[in-house]
Design a protein around this motif. Sequence first.
Motif, PDB file in Angstrom:
ATOM      1  N   GLN A   5       3.357   8.522 -10.735  1.00 41.65           N
ATOM      2  CA  GLN A   5       3.031   8.116 -12.111  1.00 41.65           C
ATOM      3  C   GLN A   5       3.801   6.893 -12.564  1.00 41.65           C
ATOM      4  N   TYR A   6       5.081   6.853 -12.147  1.00 41.71           N
ATOM      5  CA  TYR A   6       5.956   5.834 -12.699  1.00 41.71           C
ATOM      6  C   TYR A   6       5.967   4.579 -11.863  1.00 41.71           C
ATOM      7  N   CYS A   7       5.047   4.470 -10.904  1.00 41.07           N
ATOM      8  CA  CYS A   7       5.139   3.350  -9.974  1.00 41.07           C
ATOM      9  C   CYS A   7       3.802   2.659  -9.764  1.00 41.07           C
ATOM     10  N   ARG A  61       0.842  -1.194   0.000  1.00 40.53           N
ATOM     11  CA  ARG A  61       0.000   0.000   0.000  1.00 40.53           C
ATOM     12  C   ARG A  61       0.876   1.242   0.000  1.00 40.53           C
ATOM     13  N   CYS A  62       0.311   2.353  -0.447  1.00 45.22           N
ATOM     14  CA  CYS A  62       1.079   3.586  -0.444  1.00 45.22           C
ATOM     15  C   CYS A  62       0.119   4.767  -0.409  1.00 45.22           C
ATOM     16  N   ASN A  63       0.578   5.852   0.218  1.00 47.21           N
ATOM     17  CA  ASN A  63      -0.250   7.046   0.277  1.00 47.21           C
ATOM     18  C   ASN A  63       0.030   8.015  -0.872  1.00 47.21           C
ATOM     19  N   PHE A  64       0.967   7.670  -1.762  1.00 43.68           N
ATOM     20  CA  PHE A  64       1.216   8.452  -2.972  1.00 43.68           C
ATOM     21  C   PHE A  64       0.768   7.630  -4.176  1.00 43.68           C
ATOM     22  N   ARG A  65       0.722   8.283  -5.315  1.00 40.61           N
ATOM     23  CA  ARG A  65       0.380   7.583  -6.553  1.00 40.61           C
ATOM     24  C   ARG A  65       1.362   7.999  -7.651  1.00 40.61           C
ATOM     25  N   GLY A  88       5.622  -0.272  -1.956  1.00 38.91           N
ATOM     26  CA  GLY A  88       4.679   0.491  -1.197  1.00 38.91           C
ATOM     27  C   GLY A  88       5.371   1.456  -0.222  1.00 38.91           C
ATOM     28  N   GLU A  89       4.601   2.059   0.619  1.00 40.74           N
ATOM     29  CA  GLU A  89       5.180   3.005   1.560  1.00 40.74           C
ATOM     30  C   GLU A  89       5.254   2.370   2.956  1.00 40.74           C
ATOM     31  N   PRO A  90       6.467   2.064   3.407  1.00 39.73           N
ATOM     32  CA  PRO A  90       6.611   1.381   4.694  1.00 39.73           C
ATOM     33  C   PRO A  90       5.901   2.089   5.851  1.00 39.73           C
TER      34      PRO A  90
HETATM   35 FE1  SF4 Z   1       4.301   5.214  -3.423  1.00 43.74          FE
HETATM   36 FE2  SF4 Z   1       6.920   5.172  -3.464  1.00 43.74          FE
HETATM   37 FE3  SF4 Z   1       5.513   4.206  -5.533  1.00 43.74          FE
HETATM   38 FE4  SF4 Z   1       5.546   6.807  -5.145  1.00 43.74          FE
HETATM   39  S1  SF4 Z   1       7.329   5.513  -5.618  1.00 43.74           S
HETATM   40  S2  SF4 Z   1       3.690   5.548  -5.536  1.00 43.74           S
HETATM   41  S3  SF4 Z   1       5.672   6.921  -2.948  1.00 43.74           S
HETATM   42  S4  SF4 Z   1       5.578   3.365  -3.495  1.00 43.74           S
END
Ligand code: SF4
Length: 317
Positions: free
Chosen positions: A27-29, A21-25, A58-60
């Motif tokens: 573009q490249y991920c 899971r992650c709280n960002f989105r 994801g976001e630790p």
């Molecule tokens: Fe989330 Fe990191 Fe992917 Fe950005 S690079 S969407 S912060 S997991």
Amino acid sequence: MALEDAHGRLLGDLRVSVTDRCNFRCQYCMPAEGMPWIERLVRLFVALGVRDVRLTGGEPLVRREFPALVGRLAAIDGLRDLSLTTNGYLLARDAEALVAAGIQRVNVSIDSLARGRFFEITRRDALAQVLAGLEAIAAFPQVRPVKVNAVPMPGFGAEEVARFCELARSRSFQVRFIEFMPLDGDRSWRPADVLSGTAVRALVEAEHPLRELPREPHSTARVYAFADGEGEIGFVNPVTEPFCADCNRIRLTADGKLRTCLFSQHETDLRGPLREGATDEELERVVREAVWRKELKHRISEPGFRPPARTMSAIGG
Ligand code: SF4
Ligand code: SAM
């Protein structure tokens, strides 16, 4: 006996995706459970010679009780280096707890130092909060070096380079530019979107002469000091200058799969056997077999390249 592959490489570096899971989105991920199994597997890998563990996702930091997990892993005998890669959004909140738990090094991903571009790339208006997180972790002198990772996306130019150089020079951070890889959630990667490390270095050197530093074993980055002052700049060029021959990495996904390459088409389930009560000896056999088949290299620039089914956030970057 240490973990070895069929190409004679010894595997000493494990990346653990603690959540997808992650709280960002970004573009490249992008398109919580499991603390005990993560700890058990990391313990097993350390017994098999892994010395360096990096927690990623994801976001630790969106994982509940992440600092507690860090504390449990930091206590494992034989682990030399426990580090974290984060988008920094929650780092101001958690820096103190993470340091108390035993995190040794932190990389913060920041792809633009201009508010608007940061928003465009991450789809979150969060640059100020991320920079506050970076400051919060940098305030702890025991966490060194603090690295800033940037993926130069189309539109990245001399102005952005100047801002990153300023950040590196003023605060003694190591800023590292990472080439955009075909691991994005939207599957929109094109070779033409990759701004090479060489091109970024030329932009840096147009303003600031650099001096190359000795390369550390297994390091993915070429690191340079500014010829005239503090701060370091690194280039991680997996697309234009693959470093597979020296790769000592394996990865554990947030759902308990072992991956021997970012670009593996195949992964090995460890959580299934674990849930079914496998002994450490049984798990060791599965791990050794998987590691033995570690891919010789990625084939990004070869005809017929197929990206893996999973994207970066699911693999653990
Ligand atoms: Fe989330 Fe990191 Fe992917 Fe950005 S690079 S969407 S912060 S997991
Ligand atoms: N959320 C955390 C973060 O952003 O640092 C940890 C996970 S993120 C997947 C880890 C690193 O992978 C980040 O530095 C991110 O910039 C990088 N990354 C993600 N997708 C990428 C891609 N397609 N090519 C190159 N780097 C990528």
